[in-house]
Design a protein around this motif. Structure first.
Motif, PDB file in Angstrom:
ATOM      1  N   THR A   3       0.980  -0.868  -0.053  1.00  0.00           N
ATOM      2  CA  THR A   3      -0.036  -0.265   0.393  1.00  0.00           C
ATOM      3  C   THR A   3       0.930   1.367   0.306  1.00  0.00           C
ATOM      4  OG1 THR A   3      -1.520   0.925   1.126  1.00  0.00           O
ATOM      5  CG2 THR A   3       0.017  -0.140   2.754  1.00  0.00           C
ATOM      6  N   TYR A 112      -5.191   2.477  10.755  1.00  0.00           N
ATOM      7  CA  TYR A 112      -4.486   2.512   9.747  1.00  0.00           C
ATOM      8  C   TYR A 112      -4.839   1.199   9.673  1.00  0.00           C
ATOM      9  CZ  TYR A 112      -0.076   2.053   6.006  1.00  0.00           C
ATOM     10  OH  TYR A 112      -0.122   2.517   5.516  1.00  0.00           O
ATOM     11  N   HIS A 115      -8.023   2.254   7.256  1.00  0.00           N
ATOM     12  CA  HIS A 115      -8.098   2.795   6.955  1.00  0.00           C
ATOM     13  C   HIS A 115      -8.105   1.837   4.863  1.00  0.00           C
ATOM     14  CE1 HIS A 115      -7.386   5.694   4.003  1.00  0.00           C
ATOM     15  NE2 HIS A 115      -5.604   5.579   3.179  1.00  0.00           N
ATOM     16  N   ARG A 373     -18.692  10.767   7.537  1.00  0.00           N
ATOM     17  CA  ARG A 373     -17.469  11.190   6.295  1.00  0.00           C
ATOM     18  C   ARG A 373     -16.939  11.903   6.185  1.00  0.00           C
ATOM     19  NH1 ARG A 373     -23.288  11.942   4.692  1.00  0.00           N
ATOM     20  NH2 ARG A 373     -23.603  14.128   5.450  1.00  0.00           N
ATOM     21  N   LYS A 376     -13.802   9.874   7.456  1.00  0.00           N
ATOM     22  CA  LYS A 376     -12.931   8.729   6.509  1.00  0.00           C
ATOM     23  C   LYS A 376     -12.946  10.202   5.759  1.00  0.00           C
ATOM     24  CE  LYS A 376     -14.627   7.171   2.044  1.00  0.00           C
ATOM     25  NZ  LYS A 376     -15.685   6.359   1.092  1.00  0.00           N
ATOM     26  N   GLY A 377     -12.971  11.209   5.368  1.00  0.00           N
ATOM     27  CA  GLY A 377     -11.846  12.192   5.310  1.00  0.00           C
ATOM     28  C   GLY A 377     -10.449  12.762   5.895  1.00  0.00           C
ATOM     29  N   MET A 379      -9.140  10.431   7.783  1.00  0.00           N
ATOM     30  CA  MET A 379      -8.424   9.098   7.629  1.00  0.00           C
ATOM     31  C   MET A 379      -7.474   9.516   6.730  1.00  0.00           C
ATOM     32  SD  MET A 379     -10.416   6.436   9.397  1.00  0.00           S
ATOM     33  CE  MET A 379      -9.713   5.380   9.003  1.00  0.00           C
ATOM     34  N   ASN A 380      -8.360  10.036   5.477  1.00  0.00           N
ATOM     35  CA  ASN A 380      -7.527  10.303   4.414  1.00  0.00           C
ATOM     36  C   ASN A 380      -6.504  10.584   4.382  1.00  0.00           C
ATOM     37  OD1 ASN A 380      -7.570   9.255   1.471  1.00  0.00           O
ATOM     38  ND2 ASN A 380      -7.767  11.018   0.663  1.00  0.00           N
ATOM     39  N   ASP A 381      -6.380  12.246   4.555  1.00  0.00           N
ATOM     40  CA  ASP A 381      -5.389  13.192   4.847  1.00  0.00           C
ATOM     41  C   ASP A 381      -4.441  13.253   6.117  1.00  0.00           C
ATOM     42  OD1 ASP A 381      -7.473  15.580   3.366  1.00  0.00           O
ATOM     43  OD2 ASP A 381      -8.272  16.006   4.951  1.00  0.00           O
ATOM     44  N   THR A 384      -2.388   9.255   4.712  1.00  0.00           N
ATOM     45  CA  THR A 384      -1.902   9.286   3.244  1.00  0.00           C
ATOM     46  C   THR A 384      -0.419  10.169   2.804  1.00  0.00           C
ATOM     47  OG1 THR A 384      -3.719  10.387   1.993  1.00  0.00           O
ATOM     48  CG2 THR A 384      -3.902   8.219   2.009  1.00  0.00           C
ATOM     49  N   ASN A 386      -2.186  13.187   3.015  1.00  0.00           N
ATOM     50  CA  ASN A 386      -2.308  14.531   2.347  1.00  0.00           C
ATOM     51  C   ASN A 386      -2.266  15.860   3.453  1.00  0.00           C
ATOM     52  OD1 ASN A 386      -2.227  12.865  -0.106  1.00  0.00           O
ATOM     53  ND2 ASN A 386      -4.829  12.325   0.196  1.00  0.00           N
TER      54      ASN A 386
END
Length: 402
Positions: A3, A112, A115, A373, A376-377, A379-381, A384, A386
């Protein structure tokens, strides 16, 4: 499994014994199971998973494989990849594995793994019943930031989870309240003093209420059996069972069809195959596919009262519908089963109370969806790269990023 890992993070696999110990579950003898809280809590799979921690409905006096407090629990058999954290020492069955974090912050690894849940799920083997083996689990790759960054990320996400947990507890409490109110209102009504025994319903109901068969209070019109060759890209949407469950991928019909098969906003629908449930159609004009009844109440019968009465009825026969693989409800049951029917004015009063609780439930569900939501945002930031965080500030002031 590979990943994407941040450039300044290390990486390792779950099989790295310096960082993790993996335990695969093993089910104890079924004769040792009980629900009287005797022995150790037992989880066979993910059925009792919560937002973060599982609840317990089953116990065993003969545990074989044990997860410790703060072990990460992972579902290894359909569905693969669902994640929770054990609060206690528990017995785990063959549907679960436990990941014991030896080095680092277990909460960080919980987030993690959540995610990358979809990637883990895709590792599952089997065409109908997916599962993941110990050797496959060992190959899952994880990113490893500094312990301070692990702690900061965990702090931010756990505060969101705390809010999510509170919202979900409130929603579940409202559901229990609704269930209790519904049962009472549909058997006793509002402010009634005189009752009679109904042998058909096996309970007492208000003296002035009727007892009628479901088939006698409405027309149950089955949808049209569209052939795939009739599916088009234009015309009225064809409503199938999956469309009642949130799937907005519609086929269309552009020919002539009997009015009986057309539905409009506000119509009462009864899905009687696969998903056995009642729905109030909330969208615009469409045509109804087979396996769904359009329910048209008779004069003197409130559509919304019938919705609640049938919901209550279906909850009492849950698990008794027919079919070994695809469950379905047989129409002849509508001839054999009865519902209590108050006068229309009282039906509408009952509906008013229940719909108020439903509106509260809807608001609570929207709050939960919004938080999910947002999480989720985040976690993505955070997981990863971001968005970078000021680790020192987060750990000092409690969860704000820069």
């Amino acid at each position: 499994m590979k990943t994407q890992i941040k450039q300044n993070w290390q990486e390792t696999e779950l099989g790295n014994e310096e960082y993790f110990t993996l335990i695969m579950g093993q089910s104890p003898p079924s004769s040792s199971y009980n629900n009287q809280q005797e022995g150790m809590p037992f989880l066979q799979g993910n059925a009792d998973f919560g937002v973060m921690h599982p609840s317990y409905s089953k116990y065993t006096k003969n545990p074989l494989k044990i997860a410790e407090s703060n072990d990460i629990l992972i579902s290894v058999r359909a569905p693969v990849g669902e994640i929770n954290i054990s609060r206690d020492k528990i017995c785990i069955g063959r549907g679960l594995g436990a990941i014991r974090v030896l080095k680092g912050n277990y909460l960080f690894y919980f987030y993690y793994l959540n995610h990358i849940k979809r990637e883990i799920e895709n590792m599952g083997q089997g065409s109908t019943f997916k599962a993941i083996t110990l050797n496959e689990l060992k190959k899952v790759t994880l990113g490893i930031p500094s312990v301070d960054e692990q702690n900061a990320i965990s702090k931010i996400l756990s505060e969101v989870d705390l809010k999510l947990d509170n919202v979900e507890r409130e929603r579940l409490a409202t559901e229990r309240l609704k269930r209790g109110i519904m049962v009472k209102l549909l058997s006793h009504g509002i402010g009634n003093k005189k009752f009679k025994y109904s042998s058909e319903l096996n309970c007492e109901i208000p003296e002035h209420w009727k007892v009628v068969r479901y088939i006698d209070v409405a027309d149950f019109i089955n949808g049209y059996p569209f052939a795939p060759s009739e599916w088009k890209k234009v015309g009225l949407p064809i409503i199938r069972i999956q469309n009642l469950n949130g799937n907005e991928d519609y086929n269309h019909f552009d020919g002539k069809i009997d009015e009986d098969y057309i539905i409009n906003k506000g119509d009462l629908l009864f899905s009687w195959s696969a998903t056995i449930d009642l729905f109030i159609w909330q969208k615009e004009k469409a045509v109804l596919n087979q396996h769904i009844f359009k329910v048209v109440p008779n004069e003197g019968v409130s559509k919304n009262y019938l919705f609640y009465a049938m919901k209550n009825y279906l909850s009492t026969i849950s698990g008794k519908v027919h079919g070994s693989t695809m469950k379905h409800f047989k129409k002849e049951q509508l001839y054999k089963n009865y519902l209590p029917l108050p006068p229309l004015e009282e039906q509408e009063k009952i509906v008013s109370i229940l719909s108020t609780v439903d509106r509260k439930l809807e608001l609570e569900q929207k709050s939960k969806d919004k938080l999910e939501r947002f999480k989720k945002g985040l976690m993505n930031d955070l997981l990863t790269g971001n968005k970078r965080i000021n680790v020192e500030n987060v750990l000092k002031i409690g969860g704000k990023d820069d």
